[in-house]
Design a protein around this motif. Structure first.
Motif: not given
Length: 440
Positions: A321-325, A360-368
């Motif tokens: 779940v990410d912006a594509m480079p 994101p500020s409400s939940v963490a999705i950096d691991h994705l």
């Protein structure tokens, strides 16, 4: 067709619908959701709908727990009905995998989530239909349960529509259009829809539609199957969600049937439109046998219908779940590996915030993030060892790969040292055979 929107979401499953809803709820005024068939007509509609926090990744546990809260208050927060049943979830185990199940249970308790450890006598009291002689115990989550994926997706989409999102079903996407490093539109069979943001959440069709072949998505498609069975002995005294580490059986009630599946070899699929869609006879035989072992009173159960679908797996079993480079305005949400539904409300929120706010500020999705698959190995790990580990992984089944990390987490320091020595001294085939025996 001539149309435009600021943001176009490709995929009308639960992830796409959740993202559309959260974008609109956070103020986005020009959003369009495209679905090649009907809402949830892809893999979402085949999901069993389990909602439980017993998961080995703490980051994912937090998304599931946040989502479970939403499922519990769905009518007030989203509107409509998601079919959530707070029947609880029971995860049982034998002696061999006891340490791993206890480790997840302990992690949930440390996180402040309700998980109760039950001994075999308590298991039998909770679910009288259960054969417990070979069980060492289990983790019980009273707050968990299951929901209806079709109802949940439709109510999310309807909530998005009420907030101004345009819904277009029966709209097949051909490609994402871009120019000079920016998204400019989404081409469908009926024409191009101009947009500045494209969110690709098309499940197993995501690799086919991916706009950046030079930035590959490490997603593999696997064929899975489940069944719905009648209940010849009547409803269980206690309707609960259930998973068994020994037999690989998982089940929960579904109307006047039981949704039942087992851990089973998942065959790789190349084309998401071309795979066998009928349940294998051997699978049915194995499923009925394992049901009879764990729930003897349900041994006369008959299969009402089977469901065959696709899992989109990443190497670590977690989604991307990410912006594509390299392409402004392009986002991907795919590779959910079977965990997408239970975490969808929180995942959609995180993705909406990523698109609108840059993070994101409400939940963490950096691991994705996609970058985790290209991270440099720790210092001291040679390229030869990396290649060996990759070769070993290819020799293991998807189920064995998924169990590997939880198994390693249970090893004591001296066991870890012995395990590391095996990595250096054994061949890939020998390592795979050793791991397969340990994970059996």
């Amino acid at each position: 067709m001539s149309a435009s929107a600021e943001i176009v979401i490709i995929g009308g499953g639960v992830i796409g619908a959740s993202t559309a809803y959260h974008l609109a709820a956070k103020g986005a005024t020009s959003v369009m959701l495209l679905e090649r068939g009907g809402l949830a007509s892809g893999e979402t509609g085949k999901s069993g709908g389990f909602i439980q926090t017993h998961w080995d990744s703490l980051d994912e546990v937090r998304l599931i727990a946040r989502s479970r809260d939403v499922f519990a208050r769905w009518r007030d927060e989203i509107g409509g009905d998601c079919g959530f049943v707070r029947g609880g979830y029971l995860h049982v185990t034998g002696v061999e995998r006891l340490a791993g199940v206890r480790a997840v249970h302990d992690m949930l308790v440390r996180e402040g989530l309700e998980s109760q450890w039950l001994d075999p006598e308590q298991l039998s009291s909770l679910q009288p239909l259960l054969h417990v002689e070979d069980l060492a115990g289990g983790a019980w989550e009273p707050a968990s349960g299951w929901a209806n994926p079709l109802a949940a997706t439709r109510s999310l989409a309807e909530a998005a529509r009420r907030r101004g999102v345009a819904l277009r079903e029966d709209t097949r996407v051909v490609r994402i259009v871009h120019d000079h490093g920016r998204v400019t539109g989404v081409e469908t069979e009926a024409g191009v829809i101009a947009c500045r943001v494209a969110i690709l959440a098309a499940g197993p069709w995501t690799p086919r539609l991916h706009a950046l072949p030079e930035v590959p998505l490490p997603i593999t498609l696997r064929r899975g199957q489940v069944c719905y069975l009648d209940r010849p002995s009547g409803f269980p005294r206690r309707e609960i969600g259930f998973y068994d580490e020994i037999t690989g059986l998982y089940t929960h009630p579904s109307g006047d049937t039981n949704f039942v599946g087992i851990d089973y070899k998942l065959g790789e699929v190349q084309d998401p439109d071309d795979y066998v869609r009928t349940v294998d006879a051997d699978y049915c035989t194995a499923l009925l046998g394992k049901l009879a072992v764990r729930f003897p009173p349900l041994a006369p159960s008959r299969i009402v219908r089977g469901v065959v679908g696709l899992y989109d797996f990443t190497p670590d079993g977690q989604p991307i779940v990410d912006a594509m480079p390299g392409l402004a305005g392009y986002y991907v949400a795919a590779g959910f590996s079977g965990v997408g539904f239970k975490s969808a409300p929180a995942t959609g929120l995180g993705l909406a915030e990523l698109v609108l706010d840059g993070k994101p500020s409400s939940v963490a999705i950096d691991h994705l993030a996609l970058a985790r698959f290209s991270a440099q190995p720790p210092a001291g790990i040679s390229p030869e060892l990396i290649a060996k580990l990759s070769a070993v992984r290819e020799l293991l089944s998807v189920d064995e790969q998924a169990r590997l990390i939880p198994y390693v987490m249970t090893l004591a320091p001296d066991q870890l040292a012995a395990f590391a020595a095996l990595l250096v001294t054994r061949s890939p085939a020998e390592l795979a055979a050793e791991l397969r025996a340990r994970l059996a």
